[in-house]
Design a protein around this motif. Sequence first.
Motif, PDB file in Angstrom:
ATOM      1  N   SER A  23       0.833  -1.193   0.000  1.00  0.00           N
ATOM      2  CA  SER A  23       0.000   0.000   0.000  1.00  0.00           C
ATOM      3  C   SER A  23       0.871   1.247   0.000  1.00  0.00           C
ATOM      4  CB  SER A  23      -0.907   0.005   1.234  1.00  0.00           C
ATOM      5  OG  SER A  23      -1.444   1.280   1.475  1.00  0.00           O
ATOM      6  N   CYS A  24       0.585   2.159  -0.920  1.00  0.00           N
ATOM      7  CA  CYS A  24       1.306   3.434  -0.921  1.00  0.00           C
ATOM      8  C   CYS A  24       1.030   4.201   0.363  1.00  0.00           C
ATOM      9  CB  CYS A  24       0.891   4.275  -2.134  1.00  0.00           C
ATOM     10  SG  CYS A  24       1.721   3.789  -3.654  1.00  0.00           S
ATOM     11  N   ASP A  25      -0.202   4.076   0.870  1.00  0.00           N
ATOM     12  CA  ASP A  25      -0.516   4.751   2.129  1.00  0.00           C
ATOM     13  C   ASP A  25       0.411   4.267   3.233  1.00  0.00           C
ATOM     14  OD1 ASP A  25      -2.516   6.259   1.047  1.00  0.00           O
ATOM     15  OD2 ASP A  25      -4.150   4.983   1.746  1.00  0.00           O
ATOM     16  N   ASP A  26       0.602   2.940   3.306  1.00  0.00           N
ATOM     17  CA  ASP A  26       1.457   2.394   4.360  1.00  0.00           C
ATOM     18  C   ASP A  26       2.909   2.845   4.189  1.00  0.00           C
ATOM     19  OD1 ASP A  26      -0.657   1.127   5.495  1.00  0.00           O
ATOM     20  OD2 ASP A  26      -0.137  -0.882   4.803  1.00  0.00           O
ATOM     21  N   ALA A  44       5.869   3.776  13.635  1.00  0.00           N
ATOM     22  CA  ALA A  44       4.993   2.608  13.657  1.00  0.00           C
ATOM     23  C   ALA A  44       3.884   2.780  14.691  1.00  0.00           C
ATOM     24  CB  ALA A  44       5.808   1.354  13.952  1.00  0.00           C
ATOM     25  N   THR A  45       4.243   3.304  15.856  1.00  0.00           N
ATOM     26  CA  THR A  45       3.245   3.538  16.910  1.00  0.00           C
ATOM     27  C   THR A  45       2.177   4.524  16.447  1.00  0.00           C
ATOM     28  OG1 THR A  45       4.880   3.121  18.646  1.00  0.00           O
ATOM     29  CG2 THR A  45       2.908   4.353  19.278  1.00  0.00           C
ATOM     30  N   GLU A  46       2.595   5.603  15.803  1.00  0.00           N
ATOM     31  CA  GLU A  46       1.650   6.606  15.311  1.00  0.00           C
ATOM     32  C   GLU A  46       0.695   6.009  14.282  1.00  0.00           C
ATOM     33  OE1 GLU A  46       1.216   9.872  16.162  1.00  0.00           O
ATOM     34  OE2 GLU A  46       2.661   9.542  17.787  1.00  0.00           O
ATOM     35  N   MET A  47       1.170   5.043  13.490  1.00  0.00           N
ATOM     36  CA  MET A  47       0.353   4.436  12.440  1.00  0.00           C
ATOM     37  C   MET A  47      -0.448   3.248  12.938  1.00  0.00           C
ATOM     38  SD  MET A  47       3.079   4.496   9.299  1.00  0.00           S
ATOM     39  CE  MET A  47       1.985   3.560   8.199  1.00  0.00           C
ATOM     40  N   GLY A  48      -0.171   2.772  14.153  1.00  0.00           N
ATOM     41  CA  GLY A  48      -0.883   1.633  14.692  1.00  0.00           C
ATOM     42  C   GLY A  48      -0.448   0.309  14.087  1.00  0.00           C
ATOM     43  N   ILE A  49       0.826   0.219  13.683  1.00  0.00           N
ATOM     44  CA  ILE A  49       1.367  -1.026  13.134  1.00  0.00           C
ATOM     45  C   ILE A  49       2.555  -1.459  13.987  1.00  0.00           C
ATOM     46  CG2 ILE A  49       0.630  -0.510  10.773  1.00  0.00           C
ATOM     47  CD1 ILE A  49       3.472   0.330  10.117  1.00  0.00           C
ATOM     48  N   TYR A  51       6.376  -2.689  14.992  1.00  0.00           N
ATOM     49  CA  TYR A  51       7.742  -2.299  14.632  1.00  0.00           C
ATOM     50  C   TYR A  51       8.284  -3.245  13.556  1.00  0.00           C
ATOM     51  CZ  TYR A  51      12.784  -1.515  15.464  1.00  0.00           C
ATOM     52  OH  TYR A  51      14.119  -1.243  15.334  1.00  0.00           O
ATOM     53  N   ARG A  52       8.014  -4.534  13.720  1.00  0.00           N
ATOM     54  CA  ARG A  52       8.494  -5.525  12.762  1.00  0.00           C
ATOM     55  C   ARG A  52       7.860  -5.320  11.395  1.00  0.00           C
ATOM     56  NH1 ARG A  52       8.224 -12.126  13.594  1.00  0.00           N
ATOM     57  NH2 ARG A  52       9.192 -12.685  11.602  1.00  0.00           N
ATOM     58  N   TYR A  53       6.555  -5.052  11.379  1.00  0.00           N
ATOM     59  CA  TYR A  53       5.857  -4.831  10.104  1.00  0.00           C
ATOM     60  C   TYR A  53       6.393  -3.584   9.404  1.00  0.00           C
ATOM     61  CZ  TYR A  53       2.060  -4.056   6.764  1.00  0.00           C
ATOM     62  OH  TYR A  53       1.335  -3.845   5.615  1.00  0.00           O
ATOM     63  N   ALA A  54       6.698  -2.555  10.187  1.00  0.00           N
ATOM     64  CA  ALA A  54       7.239  -1.320   9.611  1.00  0.00           C
ATOM     65  C   ALA A  54       8.558  -1.581   8.898  1.00  0.00           C
ATOM     66  CB  ALA A  54       7.417  -0.265  10.701  1.00  0.00           C
ATOM     67  N   TRP A  55       9.455  -2.319   9.562  1.00  0.00           N
ATOM     68  CA  TRP A  55      10.728  -2.647   8.920  1.00  0.00           C
ATOM     69  C   TRP A  55      10.514  -3.555   7.711  1.00  0.00           C
ATOM     70  CZ3 TRP A  55      14.844  -0.107   8.728  1.00  0.00           C
ATOM     71  CH2 TRP A  55      15.348   0.592   9.827  1.00  0.00           C
TER      72      TRP A  55
END
Length: 390
Positions: A23-26, A44-49, A51-55
Amino acid sequence: MMEKDLIGDFKVSLELEGEKRISCDDLFNLLENIAKYGSISRAATEMGISYRYAWGIVGVAEKALALTLVHRQVGGFEGGGTSLSKEGSKLLEQYKSFKQEVDLQLEHFSNRTPPCKASSFADETAEVAFAGQHLLLASTMEPVETGLLDILEEAFFQSTGILVRHIALGSGRALELAKKGRVDMALTHAPALEEKFMREGWGISIFSVMSNDFVLIGPEVDTAGLKRLDYANGVKEVFRCIAAAAAPFVSRGDRSGTHLKELQIWEEAGVTPGGDWYSVSSGIAGNMGVLRLAQRKIAYALVDRATFILSRSTDGMKIYRGNEEGTALQGELGNVFSLVLVNPQRVQTVNFEGALRFARWIREAQAIRIIEGFGRESYGRPLFINVSEP
């Protein structure tokens, strides 16, 4: 039958390596939050995802694009963190420009405006030709970030029935959109670009609307030793001192009015900024983002006064040079916002009559009262000064 919300259903995704889609949004929300907070964990916290998913998002994008999008910083003076690489900042900026243009085209396509209330018009016959119209305005960030532009647009709609929709971006990009016929007018604060725009025939009229001043902000610990400088030497001497001390400095780097003013001062100071001490943060949105980044980096930066006043937290930061403090030469840090109308003979798709109506209205008593009163109740002073002439 319920009308389908085309804009609400519109999403963009990236297909990577012919099979992976993200997703471009992500991805781009993550990059923007990394630029804002200097931490992928906080982003990641601000987006509600997680840390592992962010990386994971970053890793997939970097592998497919063969680019380094973020840099990890371990320990050191700033305590570690994550920052966008030059390529990451450029990619984010390009995506934001792309998305703004797509959103703009969808607005043109849907062309949905609120119903006009003819009973509120002073002259119902004169207004009927304008009912249901809308105007597109490319505006520099400051009037948008402060909320002033929303108030002016609403007042204009109530007076005329013409809806103004704005796109927030730097002055350089605003004038580029105007050249392409994407907007009917531009609100900018970049005199050199405005003069060039008019000289080349893209603009037909330009009106000074309001002003405040640029301010040089920096850490109270004063790592460059600015407190000892004589004010009489002007702000260029301050910039020389920052460069000589290699004190951290954050730049917009986006051809906005603020960035161009900063570049002008460096040129007048005879300094070509660069090196580890000079951070170009084109992925940051507006002066508010630059101020927060400068605060985090314990760095100096050039922003406008309204941004500094409105910032929720300026702990550890202060104004070192500004017109109101008497610490800058007369007019040295002036910041005038001008409304530029696109030439209908050069760009035939613009709504020139509607834009001209807005230009007249913004210089009339109602708009002047809004500008001169904006911020007075909350901050004890207006954030902008009216400079328009009838």
